[in-house]
Design an enzyme around this catalytic site. Structure first.
Site, mmCIF file in Angstrom:
data_model
loop_
_atom_site.group_PDB
_atom_site.id
_atom_site.type_symbol
_atom_site.label_atom_id
_atom_site.label_comp_id
_atom_site.label_asym_id
_atom_site.label_seq_id
_atom_site.Cartn_x
_atom_site.Cartn_y
_atom_site.Cartn_z
ATOM 1 N N ASP A 162 0.393 -1.205 0.249
ATOM 2 C CA ASP A 162 0.412 -0.203 0.058
ATOM 3 C C ASP A 162 1.084 1.310 0.187
ATOM 4 O O ASP A 162 1.943 1.399 0.183
ATOM 5 C CB ASP A 162 -1.508 -0.415 1.670
ATOM 6 C CG ASP A 162 -1.259 0.699 1.351
ATOM 7 O OD1 ASP A 162 -2.369 1.595 0.524
ATOM 8 O OD2 ASP A 162 -1.640 2.001 2.428
ATOM 9 N N ASP A 195 -0.548 5.118 1.068
ATOM 10 C CA ASP A 195 -0.293 6.488 2.009
ATOM 11 C C ASP A 195 -0.474 5.676 3.217
ATOM 12 O O ASP A 195 -1.760 4.956 3.293
ATOM 13 C CB ASP A 195 -1.623 7.093 1.458
ATOM 14 C CG ASP A 195 -1.453 8.233 -0.181
ATOM 15 O OD1 ASP A 195 0.101 8.961 -0.565
ATOM 16 O OD2 ASP A 195 -2.131 6.993 -0.497
#
Length: 246
Positions: free
Chosen positions: A10, A12
């Site tokens: 991932d 952010d």
């Protein structure tokens, strides 16, 4: 050689700092993993337009999972699959956002729209993801309950105050599964790292699901391991431990 062949990150709240930058430690250890023969890829809620600068910065040529699995890319330049939302669903979601007076946005193949910059011509776009945001969690829960009744949406979040919507069955996990098929890698040979509920399915389904220290509590409970926060080079620390045994 490490037992794990693929690392899905991932962006952010996980790989990137709060300033949306790549720390030197994360950069160093991603490069070390790649040099050791491990494929490192992004699996993110972002659209490809917002992933590309980081891919170019790191010099990645690996696959990508974008917009929570709405797109899977064979490489940064070659699309493998795309699963759009039906336009009629987007019309209904937009109407719901207006009724509840919440912030909203939508990723299309062409770019990003939001409350401040919307389009009157929904039909001309392929919609990949729709999002709603409000800090009124009573209101958010009410919206979620209504959306769950529809039965046609995958409902996740990238923040405790938002909802992110894709077609049912589409997730970062479904995207990673496609990439595994492409690369000849088993899901058990994948490490995934994340911080929010749009990471939950990939955390559950891969061989080693890692939550960040700053992750939502539900994700931490489901994860196989917890690493340091995104501000403390948690990705780098996990690579050191689970790829190199340091």
């Amino acid at each position: 050689m490490a037992a794990y062949k693929l690392i899905a990150l991932d962006m952010d709240g996980t790989f990137l700092t709060e300033e949306k930058t790549i720390s030197e430690e994360n950069r160093k250890w991603v490069n070390q993993a790649i040099e050791a023969g491990v494929t490192v890829m992004f699996s993110t809620g972002r659209g490809v337009q917002n992933i590309s600068p980081y891919v170019e910065d790191l010099g990645l040529t690996s696959p990508m999972v974008a917009v929570n699995g709405g797109e899977v890319w064979k490489s940064p330049q070659e699309l493998l699959s795309r699963t759009p939302l039906q336009t009629s669903w987007v019309q209904q979601l937009h109407q719901m956002a207006l009724e509840y007076d919440v912030w909203y946005w939508g990723y299309t193949v062409g770019g990003l729209y939001n409350k401040d910059k919307w389009t009157s011509d929904l039909e001309s776009e392929q919609w990949l993801k729709f999002g709603l945001f409000t800090e009124d969690h009573v209101k958010l829960a009410e919206i979620r309950s209504k959306l769950e009744e529809w039965g046609n949406l995958e409902i996740t979040n990238s923040h405790v105050s938002n909802l992110e919507l894709n077609p049912r069955g589409i997730s970062k996990a479904s995207g990673i599964r496609e990439v595994c098929g492409l690369l000849g890698v088993k899901m058990e040979e994948v490490i995934a790292m994340g911080d929010s509920l749009n990471d939950l399915e990939m955390i559950r389904q891969v061989g080693l699901g890692i939550a960040m220290e700053n992750a939502q509590e539900e994700l931490k409970r489901e994860a196989d391991a917890v690493t340091a926060s995104n501000e403390e080079d948690g990705v780098a620390k996990a690579i050191q431990k689970y790829i190199f045994g340091l």
